[in-house]
Design a protein around this motif. Sequence first.
Motif, short mmCIF file in Angstrom:
data_model
loop_
_atom_site.label_atom_id
_atom_site.label_comp_id
_atom_site.label_asym_id
_atom_site.label_seq_id
_atom_site.Cartn_x
_atom_site.Cartn_y
_atom_site.Cartn_z
N ILE A 335 22.74 -12.59 -12.22
CA ILE A 335 22.25 -11.98 -10.98
C ILE A 335 22.54 -10.49 -11.01
O ILE A 335 23.38 -10.02 -11.78
CB ILE A 335 22.87 -12.64 -9.73
CG1 ILE A 335 24.40 -12.45 -9.73
CG2 ILE A 335 22.51 -14.12 -9.67
CD1 ILE A 335 25.07 -13.00 -8.47
N VAL A 336 21.84 -9.75 -10.15
CA VAL A 336 21.97 -8.30 -10.09
C VAL A 336 22.50 -7.89 -8.72
O VAL A 336 22.07 -8.41 -7.69
CB VAL A 336 20.62 -7.61 -10.36
CG1 VAL A 336 20.74 -6.09 -10.21
CG2 VAL A 336 20.12 -7.95 -11.76
N LYS A 341 29.79 -4.06 -4.74
CA LYS A 341 30.39 -4.63 -3.54
C LYS A 341 30.23 -6.15 -3.57
O LYS A 341 29.29 -6.67 -4.18
CB LYS A 341 29.73 -4.06 -2.28
CG LYS A 341 29.98 -2.58 -2.06
CD LYS A 341 29.34 -2.11 -0.76
CE LYS A 341 29.64 -0.65 -0.48
NZ LYS A 341 29.02 -0.19 0.78
N TYR A 342 31.14 -6.83 -2.91
CA TYR A 342 31.07 -8.29 -2.78
C TYR A 342 30.99 -8.98 -4.14
O TYR A 342 30.29 -9.97 -4.32
CB TYR A 342 29.88 -8.70 -1.90
CG TYR A 342 29.80 -7.93 -0.61
CD1 TYR A 342 30.81 -8.04 0.34
CD2 TYR A 342 28.73 -7.07 -0.36
CE1 TYR A 342 30.75 -7.31 1.54
CE2 TYR A 342 28.66 -6.35 0.82
CZ TYR A 342 29.67 -6.47 1.76
OH TYR A 342 29.62 -5.75 2.93
N LEU A 343 31.73 -8.43 -5.11
CA LEU A 343 31.68 -9.01 -6.46
C LEU A 343 32.36 -10.37 -6.52
O LEU A 343 32.00 -11.20 -7.35
CB LEU A 343 32.30 -8.05 -7.48
CG LEU A 343 31.44 -6.81 -7.81
CD1 LEU A 343 32.18 -5.89 -8.76
CD2 LEU A 343 30.11 -7.23 -8.43
N LYS A 344 33.35 -10.61 -5.68
CA LYS A 344 33.97 -11.93 -5.64
C LYS A 344 32.92 -12.98 -5.28
O LYS A 344 32.83 -14.04 -5.92
CB LYS A 344 35.12 -11.96 -4.64
CG LYS A 344 35.80 -13.33 -4.50
CD LYS A 344 36.92 -13.27 -3.47
CE LYS A 344 37.62 -14.63 -3.35
NZ LYS A 344 36.70 -15.68 -2.85
N LYS A 345 32.12 -12.68 -4.26
CA LYS A 345 31.06 -13.60 -3.86
C LYS A 345 30.04 -13.78 -4.97
O LYS A 345 29.56 -14.90 -5.22
CB LYS A 345 30.39 -13.07 -2.59
CG LYS A 345 29.31 -13.99 -2.03
CD LYS A 345 28.74 -13.41 -0.74
CE LYS A 345 27.65 -14.32 -0.18
NZ LYS A 345 27.07 -13.76 1.09
N ALA A 346 29.70 -12.68 -5.66
CA ALA A 346 28.72 -12.76 -6.75
C ALA A 346 29.24 -13.61 -7.91
O ALA A 346 28.52 -14.43 -8.47
CB ALA A 346 28.38 -11.35 -7.24
#
Length: 387
Positions: A335-336, A341-346
């Motif tokens: 995913i891109v 930001k919000y890399l934990k969620k990604a």
Amino acid sequence: MGEARILVASLPFAGHVGALAAVSAELVKRGHDVVAYTGAKYRHRFEGAEWLPWQHAPDFDDAELGRAFPSVGDGKGLKANFANVRDVLVGTGAAQARDVLEAEFDLVVTDHLAFGAAMAAERKQLPWVTVAVTPLVASRALVKAVSAVLAGPMFNRMRAEAGLGPRSGALEAFYSPELVLAQGVSALETTKDLPEQVRFVGRLITATKKPEALPEWWPDLDGRTVVHVTQGTLETGADDLLKPAIEELAGHDVLVVCTTGGAPTDTLGTLPDNVRAAEFIPHDLLLPRTAVMITNGGWGGVLAAVEAGVPMVVVPGALDKPQVAHRVERAGAGIVRKKPKYLKKAVDQVLGEPRHRKRAEELGRQLKTAGGAARAAELVEDVLKRR
């Protein structure tokens, strides 16, 4: 076939050298007399080849590009990208050609952005082969934008300085009409409208030599879900991706392994308990133990992850990296995220959706089947046979 004298040309950027050095090594193995035209920093990468230094062309250290070309600055933004094309790629092209014309060779294998070697082959009316070190130019908008820079007076002024007449087109004018060796596989391309001389050869890389010593924390990887964070070797400013990723993933139930691309690890500051750092770890050793890779979209690193079957979160940097990110997402291998930001969620999203790993593994098998440097060398020899 009989031994030939082959000039292999690479701009002195780490991401370019790896691919050209791999092809060079295979040609040396096959008994050819190889001349490597690259900067002093990377001459050691071309084992078994004679070195042709950058003399008329100004040599430089890719880690300090702004020192040799002040107009490039920190390499960020449209102004810096334009300066990179004008002063580094096009600006040194005629001088590169002068260097190469002083050598004797039967064929040239050149990095597609090392314009001078292609012009030297054209001057001598000898065959030449292109190695595409970035994804093939597929976006029509990008082609139009680059052509506006290269196809006008700047482009043809470089050709005139090299003793050649004007030509239309831009990057396409420096794709060999005989053979283009493209890293990757067709499934990672965004168009099927490609020149007929294009051959996909997978990942161009030499065999990994195990370092004398792995980091002392290497056993910490055992039994852990490893997230690898990399900015490659060109855009190494820790504030762009490394530090934001460390902050986002601090305290998460994963082990974060950051590589700085050569910058001192202390530039990262005090590390959380779940973060480990090193200046460099061979991808072929680290990626088999990695669950997800966070990357700025360097083509070499992305191909390494795909070959290892590792899904990605891509936060694209400059130059070709947005194009690389688009390919990863379109192919289903990750995913891109436009910003770090919000890399934990990604990361949790990629870990929680097995389709990304499955797709990366499928593409990895295709990359390996494409043949790599051995196949590339075979195709180069085919060009020699036809001549």
